[in-house]
Design an enzyme around this catalytic site. Structure first.
Site, short mmCIF file in Angstrom:
data_model
loop_
_atom_site.label_atom_id
_atom_site.label_comp_id
_atom_site.label_asym_id
_atom_site.label_seq_id
_atom_site.Cartn_x
_atom_site.Cartn_y
_atom_site.Cartn_z
N THR A 100 7.88 -6.96 13.81
CA THR A 100 7.83 -5.49 13.96
C THR A 100 6.39 -5.15 14.38
O THR A 100 5.68 -6.03 14.88
CB THR A 100 8.13 -4.80 12.61
OG1 THR A 100 7.13 -5.23 11.68
CG2 THR A 100 9.50 -5.16 12.06
N GLU A 101 5.95 -3.93 14.09
CA GLU A 101 4.54 -3.61 14.35
C GLU A 101 3.65 -4.05 13.18
O GLU A 101 2.45 -3.81 13.17
CB GLU A 101 4.40 -2.09 14.58
CG GLU A 101 5.07 -1.64 15.85
CD GLU A 101 4.98 -0.14 16.09
OE1 GLU A 101 4.21 0.55 15.39
OE2 GLU A 101 5.68 0.35 16.99
N LYS B 71 2.82 -5.78 -3.30
CA LYS B 71 4.27 -6.05 -3.26
C LYS B 71 4.76 -6.61 -4.60
O LYS B 71 5.93 -6.40 -4.96
CB LYS B 71 4.59 -6.98 -2.08
CG LYS B 71 4.42 -6.29 -0.72
CD LYS B 71 5.35 -5.08 -0.57
CE LYS B 71 5.26 -4.38 0.76
NZ LYS B 71 6.20 -3.28 0.93
N GLY C 298 9.72 -0.35 13.42
CA GLY C 298 10.17 -1.53 12.69
C GLY C 298 11.42 -1.39 11.85
O GLY C 298 12.46 -0.89 12.31
N GLY D 280 11.03 -12.08 4.35
CA GLY D 280 9.93 -12.92 4.84
C GLY D 280 9.48 -12.34 6.17
O GLY D 280 9.47 -11.12 6.33
N TYR E 129 -2.49 -7.44 -0.46
CA TYR E 129 -1.14 -7.10 0.03
C TYR E 129 -0.10 -7.69 -0.91
O TYR E 129 0.84 -7.01 -1.32
CB TYR E 129 -0.93 -7.61 1.47
CG TYR E 129 0.48 -7.34 1.96
CD1 TYR E 129 0.91 -6.03 2.19
CD2 TYR E 129 1.39 -8.38 2.15
CE1 TYR E 129 2.21 -5.76 2.61
CE2 TYR E 129 2.69 -8.12 2.56
CZ TYR E 129 3.10 -6.81 2.79
OH TYR E 129 4.40 -6.55 3.19
N GLY F 85 9.00 5.90 6.48
CA GLY F 85 8.49 4.98 7.51
C GLY F 85 9.54 4.64 8.55
O GLY F 85 9.79 3.47 8.85
P1 NDP Z 1 5.92 -1.30 10.89
O1 NDP Z 1 4.43 -1.27 11.02
O2 NDP Z 1 6.72 -1.62 12.09
O3 NDP Z 1 6.44 0.08 10.26
C1 NDP Z 1 5.79 0.64 9.15
C2 NDP Z 1 6.29 2.05 8.90
O4 NDP Z 1 5.60 2.56 7.74
C3 NDP Z 1 6.01 2.99 10.05
O5 NDP Z 1 7.12 3.81 10.27
C4 NDP Z 1 4.85 3.82 9.55
O6 NDP Z 1 4.92 5.15 10.07
C5 NDP Z 1 5.11 3.86 8.04
N1 NDP Z 1 3.86 4.15 7.32
C6 NDP Z 1 2.77 3.37 7.20
N2 NDP Z 1 1.79 4.03 6.55
C7 NDP Z 1 2.29 5.27 6.26
C8 NDP Z 1 1.75 6.42 5.63
N3 NDP Z 1 0.50 6.44 5.15
N4 NDP Z 1 2.53 7.51 5.51
C9 NDP Z 1 3.80 7.51 5.99
N5 NDP Z 1 4.36 6.46 6.59
C10 NDP Z 1 3.61 5.35 6.74
O7 NDP Z 1 6.20 -2.38 9.74
P2 NDP Z 1 7.58 -2.92 9.10
O8 NDP Z 1 8.72 -2.19 9.62
O9 NDP Z 1 7.55 -4.39 9.23
O10 NDP Z 1 7.32 -2.59 7.57
C11 NDP Z 1 8.21 -1.82 6.78
C12 NDP Z 1 8.13 -2.30 5.35
O11 NDP Z 1 8.59 -3.65 5.30
C13 NDP Z 1 6.73 -2.32 4.75
O12 NDP Z 1 6.80 -1.86 3.42
C14 NDP Z 1 6.34 -3.79 4.80
O13 NDP Z 1 5.39 -4.11 3.82
C15 NDP Z 1 7.67 -4.44 4.54
N6 NDP Z 1 7.81 -5.81 4.95
C16 NDP Z 1 7.59 -6.19 6.24
C17 NDP Z 1 7.72 -7.51 6.61
C18 NDP Z 1 7.42 -8.01 7.98
O14 NDP Z 1 7.23 -9.23 8.16
N7 NDP Z 1 7.38 -7.15 9.00
C19 NDP Z 1 8.16 -8.52 5.63
C20 NDP Z 1 8.32 -8.02 4.29
C21 NDP Z 1 8.19 -6.71 3.98
P3 NDP Z 1 3.67 5.99 10.66
O15 NDP Z 1 2.65 5.02 11.14
O16 NDP Z 1 4.27 6.84 11.74
O17 NDP Z 1 3.21 6.80 9.50
C1 8X3 Z 2 5.42 -9.27 5.09
C2 8X3 Z 2 5.69 -10.74 5.13
O1 8X3 Z 2 4.65 -13.04 4.85
O2 8X3 Z 2 3.42 -11.42 6.16
O3 8X3 Z 2 5.52 -8.77 3.80
O4 8X3 Z 2 3.54 -11.20 3.78
S1 8X3 Z 2 4.25 -11.62 4.97
#
Ligand code: NDP
Ligand code: 8X3
Length: 252
Positions: free
Chosen positions: A188-189, A157, A13, A184, A153, A9
């Site tokens: 990002t996207e 996690k 983000g 937390g 979700y 990924g």
């Molecule tokens: P983004 O949406 O910015 O990035 C998500 C990434 O995951 C992208 O690069 C996307 O790539 C990849 N992805 C999603 N689905 C697939 C798939 N089926 N196959 C391959 N790649 C995939 O989100 P974040 O950067 O915020 O999220 C990254 C991680 O952090 C996640 O696991 C999220 O749950 C976790 N997280 C995020 C938080 C937040 O508040 N943002 C807080 C806590 C945890 P592509 O679409 O090109 O496949």
């Molecule tokens: C992403 C953070 O609080 O939206 O895991 O679940 S929250």
């Protein structure tokens, strides 16, 4: 530096910020995601700016056959993966359980749980052979505490947390470190995906306080890879200062 990191990924983000951080520190990078153009752009930017080697693997982490083919395609001189960061993941929808959308549930479970397992299962043999490696799973505060309408979700996690603990037990005899990073709110996207492209709804999530940035998470995550061989950080919970738990925020 000839260390290798594989980041799932990396097209947006946290994953993209991780790619910049590890590139800056001269790692060789294996970057994955579904969006090929973004992978190619990132490869070109990072290799130009930091003179590092970058291998891109485009696949959908939910599809076992695609994961297997991608890993099989990794050339021999890229197989000594030092750090695997299981970052790809998403939330889809914010609905109470009784109104849950099956497709949303499947996307979350297939990506956050099954995808993480598929990739780990295919990469771990490289680490096991060398008796060396570091797996970092990007969990969430949502895996430690449930919030309203977070149901599935949060469940995925929580599964990441249990799987992380299980990995640590099963891999301890091979010298493989296993770390979980649980952020937390990070801007990002993520929220755009969760609200299915509704930009106003996504922006509101971050209104009235300063959320974490993807760079904040990349810095903290990178730190866990800089410690001596005998030191492993098991778990890090990191929030914005304005976030007290999974659902209590101080908003202006
Ligand atoms: P983004 O949406 O910015 O990035 C998500 C990434 O995951 C992208 O690069 C996307 O790539 C990849 N992805 C999603 N689905 C697939 C798939 N089926 N196959 C391959 N790649 C995939 O989100 P974040 O950067 O915020 O999220 C990254 C991680 O952090 C996640 O696991 C999220 O749950 C976790 N997280 C995020 C938080 C937040 O508040 N943002 C807080 C806590 C945890 P592509 O679409 O090109 O496949
Ligand atoms: C992403 C953070 O609080 O939206 O895991 O679940 S929250």
């Amino acid at each position: 530096m000839n260390k290798i990191v594989l980041i799932s990924g990396a097209t947006a983000g946290i994953g993209e910020a991780l790619a910049w951080k590890f590139a800056e520190n001269k790692y060789k990078l294996i970057l994955t995601g579904r969006r090929k153009e973004r992978l190619e752009k990132l490869k070109s930017e990072l290799s130009t700016k930091f003179s590092v080697d970058v291998l891109t693997l485009q696949f959908d982490i939910r599809v076992l056959n695609e994961v297997e083919k991608a890993v099989e395609s990794i050339p021999e001189n890229w197989q000594n993966i030092d750090v695997l960061i299981n970052n790809a993941g998403l939330a889809v929808g914010v609905t109470p359980i009784q109104e849950g959308v099956y497709d949303d549930w499947e996307r979350m479970i297939d990506t956050n749980v099954k995808g993480l397992l598929y990739l780990s299962r295919n990469i771990i043999p490289f680490m096991k052979n060398r008796k060396k490696g570091h797996i970092i799973n990007i969990g969430s505060i949502a895996g430690k505490q449930v919030y309203p309408n977070g149901n599935v979700y949060c469940g995925t996690k929580a599964a990441v947390q249990s799987i992380t603990e299980g990995m640590r037990i099963d891999l301890v005899n091979y010298g493989i470190k296993v770390t979980q990073i649980t952020p937390g709110a990070v801007e990002t996207e993520f929220s755009l995906v969760r609200f299915k492209g509704d930009e106003d709804a996504a922006k509101k999530v971050y209104n009235g306080y300063k959320p974490l940035t993807a760079k904040d998470i990349a810095e903290t995550t990178f730190y866990t890879t800089t410690l001596p061989d005998h030191v492993n950080i098991n778990d890090i919970l990191i929030t914005p200062t304005a976030q007290a738990n999974a659902y209590v925020y101080h908003k202006a």
